[in-house]
Design an enzyme around this catalytic site. Structure first.
Site, PDB file in Angstrom:
ATOM      1  CD  GLU A 259     -47.941   6.249 -21.745  1.00  0.00           C
ATOM      2  OE1 GLU A 259     -48.877   5.250 -22.729  1.00  0.00           O
ATOM      3  OE2 GLU A 259     -47.924   7.270 -22.832  1.00  0.00           O
ATOM      4  CG  ASP A 260     -45.535   3.730 -24.378  1.00  0.00           C
ATOM      5  OD1 ASP A 260     -44.789   4.291 -24.527  1.00  0.00           O
ATOM      6  OD2 ASP A 260     -46.194   2.998 -25.238  1.00  0.00           O
ATOM      7  CG  ASN A 261     -39.592   3.972 -24.955  1.00  0.00           C
ATOM      8  OD1 ASN A 261     -38.349   4.663 -24.132  1.00  0.00           O
ATOM      9  ND2 ASN A 261     -38.768   2.698 -25.764  1.00  0.00           N
TER      10      ASN A 261
END
Length: 451
Positions: A259-261
Site C-alpha cells: 500500500e505504501d508504494n
C-alpha cells in the site's frame, strides 16, 4: 561485426550501471552527511504546521520501546501521536502505556481498531486513526523504525518546500531505511548488508533521477486531503473522478499488499505530485531474522514488484555486482582477449568501496572495525544469493505475510491464496487471460435456463 556490436552494447550497459552506482553514492554523500537543524524544531505551535503521527502496532517488534520513544521525543511543538492496535490484548500495549506515563506532556493516545477495509492488515490497523487524526499532514511510521529527534521538523520543511519554476510540488516525503540489529543472526546480517548498501544506493539514485515513483513505506509523510483524491487507479485525475467503486483515501488501498508504494504512485500519477527524500534515515530495527526469513522476505517483495513492474524486475539481476562483472568480462574478452579478466579485482574492490561509502553516509560514521569482517562476509553472501533468490521469486505468484498467504494480481491487488505449488501458480499466471475467459463462458452457460 555482430559480436562486436553486442560487446559494445554490453559495455554500454556496464557503464550505465556504474553511473547509477556513483550517482547513488554521490547523492548519499550530499544528502546525508549534513543534517541541519530545522527552524521548525524551535518554532512555537502557532507557527508549526500540525502533524498527526500514525504508528501501526502488532505485537512486540524488535527494539519496540526505543522505536516508539523516538516519536515522543520529536523536537516539534505541534503534533499528535496515534498508536494503533487492533485489540485490547495486544502485546505492544504495556510498552505504549509505560511511554504514555513517561511523557504525559505529549499529545498521544491509543487507537484500537479492527475494521476490515481490505486484505492489508496495516491499512486495517490504521484506518480508524486515519479518520480521527486532527491534522491534515500525516506521518505514517512503522513500529520497527527509530528516528532522530529532528526528523519530523526537517520532513515538514521538505513537504512544504517552495515550488521552483518548472518543478512539481512535493506530495510525499519519505526516508531511506538504515538497518541495525543487536542480534547477530545470519538473516539479520544479510538484511543489514542489503539495505545499507545495494538497496540504499539504488533507492537514492532512482529518487535522485526521479523519473517515476519509487517509495518504501517505512516512514512516509503526506497530506490526508490529497490522499482523499486518489484511489490507486494510477490515471491522471479528472473532475469528476471515477472511483470504480473503490472509493478514495486510505481505505481504497486496503486491497494492495504494498500500500505504501501504491499510495506514492497514486499521488505521483493521479495528482502529478512529486516525492522528496529527507536528509534523515529511517533506522530499521531488524531483530532476530533467520536465514530462511531473509530469503522469503526478499522473495515476497520481488514477487510484488514482478506484478507491479515486470520490466524493471526482469532487468534487476543485470544490475547486481556479480552479473554485471561477468557481462563486462565477456564483452571485453570478445574485444581484447584474455586480458579482460584483469578487470575483475578492480571491479569488486571499487564496488565494495562504493557500497561502504554509502553505508558511511547513512550511518554518519565508518563501519566499526569490530563489525567489518562479519559485515563484509554477509555482503559477499548477499551478492551470491541475489540471483538464486530472484529465480525463486519469479517461479511463484503467492506471498506469505504475517502468517497469511496472498495471491498477487496484475493490478497489484492481492487476495487470500489457497495452498499450492508456486511453480504451478507461475504457469497459471501465464494462462490467466485464457482461464478467465473460459470461466466467464462457463458461468454464462450455467446461468441460461434449462429447456
Amino acid at each position: 561485426m555482430v559480436n562486436s556490436t553486442v560487446a559494445f552494447i554490453g559495455l554500454l550497459w556496464y557503464g550505465i550501471i556504474w553511473s547509477i552506482c556513483l550517482l547513488g553514492c554521490c547523492a548519499a554523500r550530499k544528502r546525508y552527511r549534513l543534517r541541519p537543524r530545522s527552524p521548525l524544531a524551535s518554532a512555537p505551535s502557532s507557527q508549526a504546521p500540525g502533524v498527526s503521527v500514525l504508528r501501526p502496532l502488532k505485537g512486540l517488534d524488535a527494539n519496540l520501546y526505543e522505536n516508539l520513544e523516538s516519536s515522543f521525543t520529536q523536537e516539534y511543538s505541534n503534533f499528535e501521536l496515534l498508536l494503533c492496535v487492533d485489540g485490547d490484548h495486544d502485546q505492544a500495549l504495556p510498552v505504549v502505556e509505560e511511554l504514555l506515563r513517561k511523557y504525559p506532556h505529549v499529545n498521544a493516545r491509543v487507537v484500537i481498531s479492527n475494521e476490515d477495509v481490505g486484505v492489508n492488515p496495516k491499512v486495517n490497523n490504521l484506518i480508524q486513526a486515519y479518520r480521527e487524526a486532527a491534522h491534515d499532514i500525516l506521518w505514517v511510521l512503522d513500529s520497527n523504525i527509530t528516528v532522530d529527534p529532528g526528523t519530523l521538523a526537517r520532513s515538514v520543511d521538505a513537504l512544504n518546500k517552495p515550488v521552483s519554476p518548472g518543478k512539481k510540488r512535493i506530495g510525499l516525503v519519505h526516508h531511506v531505511p538504515f538497518a541495525f540489529s543487536n542480534q547477530s543472526t545470519l538473516g539479520a546480517r544479510l538484511e543489514e548488508a542489503f539495505l545499507n548498501t545495494n538497496h540504499a544506493k539504488m533507492y537514492i539514485a532512482i529518487n535522485t533521477v526521479a523519473v517515476d515513483s519509487c517509495v518504501m513505506g517505512k516512514s512516509n509523510l503526506y497530506r490526508r486531503s490529497e490522499l482523499e483524491l486518489v484511489n490507486g487507479h494510477l490515471k491522471r485525475r479528472r473532475d469528476p473522478h471515477e472511483d470504480n467503486e473503490r472509493g478514495f483515501g486510505l481505505a481504497a488501498f486496503g486491497r494492495f499488499l504494498a500500500e505504501d508504494n501504491m499510495i506514492a504512485a497514486a499521488l505521483w500519477h493521479e495528482l502529478d505530485l512529486r516525492h522528496d527524500l529527507s536528509c534523515d534515515v529511517a533506522q530499521n530495527a531488524i531483530g532476530s531474522m533467520s536465514f530462511s526469513d531473509y530469503i522469503w522476505r526478499r522473495v515476497r517483495w520481488i514477487r510484488v514488484r514482478k506484478i507491479m513492474s515486470l520490466a524493471a524486475t526482469l532487468v534487476e539481476p543485470f544490475t547486481e555486482c556479480i552479473i554485471v562483472s561477468l557481462i563486462a568480462v565477456t564483452c571485453l574478452r570478445a574485444l581484447f582477449g584474455r586480458v579482460a579478466f584483469l578487470i575483475l579485482p578492480i571491479h569488486y574492490v571499487l564496488w565494495i568501496w562504493v557500497d561502504l561509502d554509502v553505508y558511511e553516509s547513512l550511518a554518519g560514521y565508518p563501519l566499526l572495525p569490530s563489525k567489518r569482517l562479519a559485515f563484509l562476509s554477509a555482503w559477499i553472501m548477499r551478492e551470491f544469493l541475489a540471483l538464486p533468490i530472484w529465480i525463486l521469486a519469479m517461479l511463484g505468484n503467492t506471498v506469505s505475510w504475517r502468517g497469511k498467504r496472498y495471491r498477487i494480481f496484475r493490478s497489484g491487488e492481492v487476495g487470500n491464496a489457497e495452498n499450492g505449488k508456486p511453480l504451478s501458480q507461475w504457469f497459471r499466471f501465464g494462462r490467466r487471460a485464457t482461464m478467465e475467459r473460459e470461466e466467464a463462458r462457463q458461468e454464462l452457460l450455467s446461468a441460461q435456463p434449462l429447456t
